[in-house]
Design a protein around this motif. Structure first.
Motif, mmCIF file in Angstrom:
data_model
loop_
_atom_site.group_PDB
_atom_site.id
_atom_site.type_symbol
_atom_site.label_atom_id
_atom_site.label_comp_id
_atom_site.label_asym_id
_atom_site.label_seq_id
_atom_site.Cartn_x
_atom_site.Cartn_y
_atom_site.Cartn_z
ATOM 1 N N ALA A 230 0.834 -1.200 0.000
ATOM 2 C CA ALA A 230 0.000 0.000 0.000
ATOM 3 C C ALA A 230 0.870 1.252 0.000
ATOM 4 O O ALA A 230 0.591 2.216 -0.729
ATOM 5 C CB ALA A 230 -0.929 -0.010 1.216
ATOM 6 N N GLU A 231 1.949 1.262 0.795
ATOM 7 C CA GLU A 231 2.842 2.425 0.811
ATOM 8 C C GLU A 231 3.526 2.632 -0.544
ATOM 9 O O GLU A 231 3.842 3.770 -0.916
ATOM 10 C CB GLU A 231 3.911 2.257 1.891
ATOM 11 N N GLN A 232 3.751 1.529 -1.246
ATOM 12 C CA GLN A 232 4.410 1.621 -2.559
ATOM 13 C C GLN A 232 3.457 2.041 -3.675
ATOM 14 O O GLN A 232 3.847 2.100 -4.838
ATOM 15 C CB GLN A 232 5.045 0.271 -2.908
ATOM 16 N N GLY A 233 2.211 2.319 -3.330
ATOM 17 C CA GLY A 233 1.253 2.781 -4.325
ATOM 18 C C GLY A 233 0.678 1.702 -5.200
ATOM 19 O O GLY A 233 0.231 1.969 -6.324
ATOM 20 N N LEU A 234 0.663 0.452 -4.697
ATOM 21 C CA LEU A 234 0.196 -0.668 -5.519
ATOM 22 C C LEU A 234 -1.287 -0.960 -5.366
ATOM 23 O O LEU A 234 -1.806 -1.835 -6.058
ATOM 24 C CB LEU A 234 1.009 -1.921 -5.176
ATOM 25 N N GLY A 235 -1.968 -0.264 -4.465
ATOM 26 C CA GLY A 235 -3.391 -0.498 -4.329
ATOM 27 C C GLY A 235 -3.937 -0.033 -3.005
ATOM 28 O O GLY A 235 -3.257 0.635 -2.207
ATOM 29 N N ILE A 236 -5.197 -0.423 -2.762
ATOM 30 C CA ILE A 236 -5.919 -0.080 -1.535
ATOM 31 C C ILE A 236 -5.938 -1.310 -0.640
ATOM 32 O O ILE A 236 -6.160 -2.434 -1.103
ATOM 33 C CB ILE A 236 -7.359 0.366 -1.859
ATOM 34 N N ALA A 237 -5.713 -1.110 0.656
ATOM 35 C CA ALA A 237 -5.690 -2.225 1.606
ATOM 36 C C ALA A 237 -6.621 -1.924 2.777
ATOM 37 O O ALA A 237 -6.905 -0.769 3.089
ATOM 38 C CB ALA A 237 -4.273 -2.482 2.111
ATOM 39 N N CYS A 238 -7.084 -2.995 3.411
ATOM 40 C CA CYS A 238 -7.894 -2.893 4.622
ATOM 41 C C CYS A 238 -7.010 -3.347 5.775
ATOM 42 O O CYS A 238 -6.635 -4.524 5.856
ATOM 43 C CB CYS A 238 -9.134 -3.784 4.491
ATOM 44 N N LEU A 239 -6.677 -2.420 6.694
ATOM 45 C CA LEU A 239 -5.683 -2.693 7.721
ATOM 46 C C LEU A 239 -6.134 -2.186 9.088
ATOM 47 O O LEU A 239 -6.876 -1.206 9.179
ATOM 48 C CB LEU A 239 -4.359 -2.019 7.352
ATOM 49 N N PRO A 240 -5.677 -2.841 10.160
ATOM 50 C CA PRO A 240 -6.022 -2.370 11.508
ATOM 51 C C PRO A 240 -5.257 -1.102 11.855
ATOM 52 O O PRO A 240 -4.077 -0.956 11.517
ATOM 53 C CB PRO A 240 -5.606 -3.542 12.410
ATOM 54 N N ASP A 241 -5.926 -0.173 12.534
ATOM 55 C CA ASP A 241 -5.313 1.123 12.814
ATOM 56 C C ASP A 241 -4.037 1.008 13.639
ATOM 57 O O ASP A 241 -3.096 1.763 13.445
ATOM 58 C CB ASP A 241 -6.314 2.062 13.491
ATOM 59 N N PHE A 242 -3.963 0.021 14.559
ATOM 60 C CA PHE A 242 -2.774 -0.082 15.398
ATOM 61 C C PHE A 242 -1.533 -0.462 14.601
ATOM 62 O O PHE A 242 -0.409 -0.228 15.043
ATOM 63 C CB PHE A 242 -2.993 -1.101 16.525
ATOM 64 N N ALA A 243 -1.743 -1.029 13.403
ATOM 65 C CA ALA A 243 -0.609 -1.491 12.597
ATOM 66 C C ALA A 243 -0.042 -0.391 11.707
ATOM 67 O O ALA A 243 1.062 -0.540 11.175
ATOM 68 C CB ALA A 243 -1.037 -2.675 11.736
ATOM 69 N N ILE A 244 -0.780 0.701 11.531
ATOM 70 C CA ILE A 244 -0.360 1.713 10.552
ATOM 71 C C ILE A 244 -0.311 3.103 11.160
ATOM 72 O O ILE A 244 -0.402 4.098 10.449
ATOM 73 C CB ILE A 244 -1.305 1.703 9.323
ATOM 74 N N GLY A 245 -0.141 3.188 12.478
ATOM 75 C CA GLY A 245 -0.075 4.496 13.131
ATOM 76 C C GLY A 245 1.041 5.367 12.586
ATOM 77 O O GLY A 245 0.844 6.563 12.304
ATOM 78 N N ASP A 246 2.239 4.792 12.411
ATOM 79 C CA ASP A 246 3.371 5.567 11.895
ATOM 80 C C ASP A 246 3.104 6.041 10.475
ATOM 81 O O ASP A 246 3.422 7.182 10.117
ATOM 82 C CB ASP A 246 4.652 4.719 11.920
ATOM 83 N N GLN A 247 2.539 5.169 9.655
ATOM 84 C CA GLN A 247 2.281 5.537 8.251
ATOM 85 C C GLN A 247 1.248 6.665 8.157
ATOM 86 O O GLN A 247 1.377 7.567 7.318
ATOM 87 C CB GLN A 247 1.800 4.304 7.475
ATOM 88 N N LEU A 248 0.223 6.595 9.006
ATOM 89 C CA LEU A 248 -0.779 7.663 8.999
ATOM 90 C C LEU A 248 -0.180 8.973 9.491
ATOM 91 O O LEU A 248 -0.489 10.051 8.969
ATOM 92 C CB LEU A 248 -1.971 7.260 9.871
ATOM 93 N N ASP A 249 0.688 8.892 10.513
ATOM 94 C CA ASP A 249 1.330 10.102 11.023
ATOM 95 C C ASP A 249 2.233 10.741 9.966
ATOM 96 O O ASP A 249 2.281 11.966 9.832
ATOM 97 C CB ASP A 249 2.163 9.770 12.267
ATOM 98 N N ARG A 250 2.972 9.900 9.220
ATOM 99 C CA ARG A 250 3.891 10.415 8.191
ATOM 100 C C ARG A 250 3.153 10.866 6.941
ATOM 101 O O ARG A 250 3.696 11.637 6.149
ATOM 102 C CB ARG A 250 4.902 9.337 7.795
ATOM 103 N N GLY A 251 1.945 10.358 6.737
ATOM 104 C CA GLY A 251 1.201 10.676 5.526
ATOM 105 C C GLY A 251 1.522 9.765 4.370
ATOM 106 O O GLY A 251 1.082 10.014 3.242
#
Length: 302
Positions: A230-251
């Motif tokens: 998902a970070e590499q721009g390959l598509g949309i993913a369904c993920l738990p919020d606790f697993a992607i806190g850093d990614q959401l903070d960084r944008g």
């Protein structure tokens, strides 16, 4: 004390499925283990183990008796550690089962190891529904409801499933406005390793709308590759919020279709019920419940 020795010989033999292996664990001969178990069976008037030339197996009575014996030794260990706690920090081996997504809990688990260096963590990552007591776990961390009267439980925290993608992907492919728009997008799917089924995306269905048939541009059975793709721009993913806190903070990931996503889940820690918690288990339960989701609660303003 001889009775406790016989019980320990039985437990070790039952768990190892071998008199020889049990003897190695206890530093005695295999024949000594066999004689101790035989004396125990004679005293109880029941056969606990089936013997063969290659292995031993538990009788139904042996299965029940093994569970009782484990509780006895757990109580003894808890009593000893409670007394020792006044002189020493919690110590000993702690066997814990976690879901595959538990790999994302490693920062918290690492912090626990630094806080309690005399506790040896034995971690087993699996999405299989383990039997906490029969498989000898001290504790299990799982999502959802667990119905087992033999277990105590404490809620560690809540989580939500979110639909996310990278800003680059959304710039290139457009931002879906309604759930049915996902049919024209690259969807990164998570398949449960145990059942082989796709994890259902928690999309709120519009009245009268048919079930959405989501495409599968990629399929994986653990969460970490989904985050990377998902970070590499390959598509949309369904993920738990606790697993992607850093990614959401960084944008590097942003959420989408928030108004159409409806999900709440709980993580729990479970352990065999007894009157006393061993100090090593008590500090583990307290530490995980206090810190596992603390960062996410702070980030979300909770």
């Amino acid at each position: 004390m001889d009775s406790l020795g016989s019980l320990n010989a039985f437990v070790q033999a039952a768990e190892a499925r071998s008199f020889t292996a049990a003897g190695r664990r206890l530093g005695v001969s295999s024949s000594a283990i066999g004689k101790a178990v035989a004396r125990l069976e004679e005293r109880l008037g029941v056969r606990l183990l089936h013997r063969s030339t290659r292995t031993i197996t538990l009788t139904p009575e042996g299965v029940s008796f093994l569970e009782r014996c484990r509780r006895i030794f757990s109580e003894i260990e808890a009593a000893e550690q409670e007394i020792a706690q006044t002189q020493h920090a919690p110590r000993g081996r702690l066997r814990v089962s976690l879901p595959l997504a538990g790999m994302l809990m490693m920062p918290t688990l690492s912090a626990f190891m630094r806080a309690y260096p005399q506790i040896e963590l034995d971690l087993d990552f699996t999405d299989r529904l383990v039997d906490v007591i029969d498989e000898g776990f001290d504790a299990v961390i799982r999502a959802g409801e667990i119905a087992d009267s033999r277990l105590m439980t404490r809620i560690l925290g809540g989580f939500r499933l979110l639909l996310v993608a990278s800003p680059g992907y959304l710039d290139a492919r457009g931002v879906p406005q309604r759930p049915h728009d996902l049919a024209a997008h690259a969807c990164l799917q998570h398949r449960f390793a145990t059942s082989g089924k796709f994890e259902r995306w928690p999309l709120r269905r519009e009245q009268g709308a048919p079930e959405i048939d989501l495409p599968a541009s990629a399929i994986v059975n653990t969460i970490e590759p989904l985050i990377y793709m998902a970070e590499q721009g390959l598509g949309i993913a369904c993920l738990p919020d606790f697993a992607i806190g850093d990614q959401l903070d960084r944008g590097s990931l942003v959420t989408l279709l928030d108004a159409h996503v409806e999900h709440e889940g709980l993580f729990r820690v479970l352990w065999p019920s007894s009157r006393h918690l061993a100090p090593k288990l008590r500090v583990f339960v307290d530490f995980m419940s206090a810190t596992l989701f603390a960062r996410d609660a702070s980030r979300l303003g909770g």
